[in-house]
Design an enzyme around this catalytic site. Structure first.
Site, short mmCIF file in Angstrom:
data_model
loop_
_atom_site.label_atom_id
_atom_site.label_comp_id
_atom_site.label_asym_id
_atom_site.label_seq_id
_atom_site.Cartn_x
_atom_site.Cartn_y
_atom_site.Cartn_z
N MET A 30 -5.18 64.11 -65.37
CA MET A 30 -4.20 63.57 -64.42
C MET A 30 -4.42 62.06 -64.28
SD MET A 30 -3.46 66.58 -61.73
CE MET A 30 -4.83 66.34 -60.62
N HIS A 37 -14.09 61.81 -67.69
CA HIS A 37 -13.00 61.98 -68.65
C HIS A 37 -13.38 61.38 -70.00
CE1 HIS A 37 -10.63 61.75 -64.75
NE2 HIS A 37 -10.23 62.91 -65.26
#
Ligand code: PAF
Length: 282
Positions: A30, A37
Site C-alpha cells: 500500500m 518493504h
C-alpha cells in the site's frame, strides 16, 4: 523502471514477459515504503527474472472508522526506493479501475480470518484476499512475497492460493525492526514520542515470552498473563491491548499448551494507533 497506471498495460507487459519465459516475482504493497518493504523487494529480486511492485491503498480492507483517508502516501519517494532496489515494473492502479461501478464479487477465506485481527476488523481480510486475488490476476506472478509482521494475512493468502488453485508460490519474509526493536510499519509515523516509547513494550514482551518458553514454560495462559502485565507496566499505561494470543501457526486455532509451530500474536493501541507484532516459535 516501467510505471503502469492501467490494468491493460500491466497485463500486456506481464504477458510478454511470461511468453519470453521469464519468472515474475511480485510484492504487493500500500506504499509508504520502509525497510520492511525493501526487504521484500530484495527477496523478490532474487526469486524472479522480473520484479513487480504494486502500490495501492485498498479501500475495501479499511472499516469506515479506520485511517483510509490519512493513510501515508508518498508516490514519488516510493518510486525512487523501488528504482534503487532494481524493480522492473510498478503497478499503480486507482479505485475506479480496481472497483468499477456495481462491483460485487469478493473472495472470502473462512476459518483463519475469524480470530486475531479478524475478530476486531471483521471485513478486513475479505478486502485483503479480494484485492490480492485481483492483483494476482492482473500481474500474473509466479511468486509473491509478503511480510511475516502481518502473519495472519500471510496465512490467509496461502489458504486462498491453495483453495482456489492459484499458480503462485507464496513466500513469507521475517519482520524487520527498528534498532530499538519496534516492528517497522507505515503506521509508526502516527506515534508521538511517548507512544513510540510505550510501543517498545510489544517486542520486549515477545522477548520475555521467548525466555519463558526457552526455560520450559508450556502453559499458554501463564505466558499470556506475563505478556499482558509486561505491556501494561512497560507501556506505562499508554497501551491498550486488543488481543494477546497463542495460536497454532498454521490453523491459527488457540493453543492451551505450546506445541510448535506456535505463534504469539499481539495487537494493541498506542493512543489511536493500532499496532501489531508477533513471534513464531518453530
Ligand atoms: O500488506 C499490505 O500492505 C496489504 O494488506 C496488501 C497485501 C498490499 C493488500 O492491500
Amino acid at each position: 523502471m516501467q510505471i503502469f497506471h492501467t490494468i491493460s498495460e500491466m497485463r500486456a507487459w506481464s504477458n510478454a514477459e511470461k511468453l519470453a519465459g521469464r519468472r515474475i516475482a511480485f510484492v504487493p504493497t500500500m506504499g509508504a515504503l520502509h525497510e520492511g518493504h525493501l526487504s521484500l523487494l530484495r527477496e523478490g529480486r532474487m526469486r524472479g527474472d522480473r520484479l513487480v511492485l504494486s502500490i495501492y491503498v485498498n479501500p475495501t480492507q479499511f472499516a469506515p472508522a479506520e485511517d483510509l483517508a490519512k493513510y501515508p502516501r508518498d508516490l514519488e519517494g516510493d518510486l525512487a526506493k523501488a528504482r534503487a532496489e532494481g524493480t522492473d515494473a510498478v503497478f499503480v492502479p486507482n479505485d475506479a479501475m480496481m472497483y468499477p461501478e456495481r462491483f460485487q464479487t469478493y473472495v472470502t477465506v473462512e476459518e483463519v480470518t475469524k480470530s486475531l485481527c479478524g475478530a476486531s476488523r471483521p471485513k478486513h481480510f475479505r478486502g485483503v484476499s479480494t484485492v490480492v486475488a485481483k492483483l494476482f490476476n492482473i500481474v500474473q506472478p509466479d511468486t509473491a512475497i509478503f511480510g511475516e509482521k502481518d502473519f495472519q494475512q500471510l496465512v490467509v493468502i496461502r489458504r486462498m492460493v491453495l483453495d482456489l488453485n492459484m499458480p503462485v508460490d507464496i513466500v513469507g519474509c521475517p519482520i524487520v525492526r527498528e534498532p530499538d526493536g519496534l516492528a517497522m510499519s507505515s503506521r509508526n509515523k502516527y506515534l508521538s514520542a511517548e507512544e513510540r516509547a510505550a510501543a517498545l513494550s510489544l517486542n520486549r514482551s515477545l522477548i520475555e515470552a521467548g525466555r519463558m518458553i526457552e526455560s520450559g514454560e508450556k502453559r499458554a495462559d501463564s505466558i499470556l498473563a506475563r505478556v499482558r502485565s509486561f505491556i501494561e507496566d512497560e507501556g506505562k499505561g499508554l497501551m491498550r491491548i486488543d488481543y494477546a494470543s497463542i495460536v497454532d501457526a498454521e490453523t491459527l486455532r488457540d493453543l492451551a499448551q505450546i506445541k510448535q509451530p506456535a505463534l504469539l500474536a499481539l495487537a494493541a493501541f498506542a493512543g489511536k494507533t493500532r499496532l501489531i507484532d508477533n513471534r513464531c516459535f518453530r
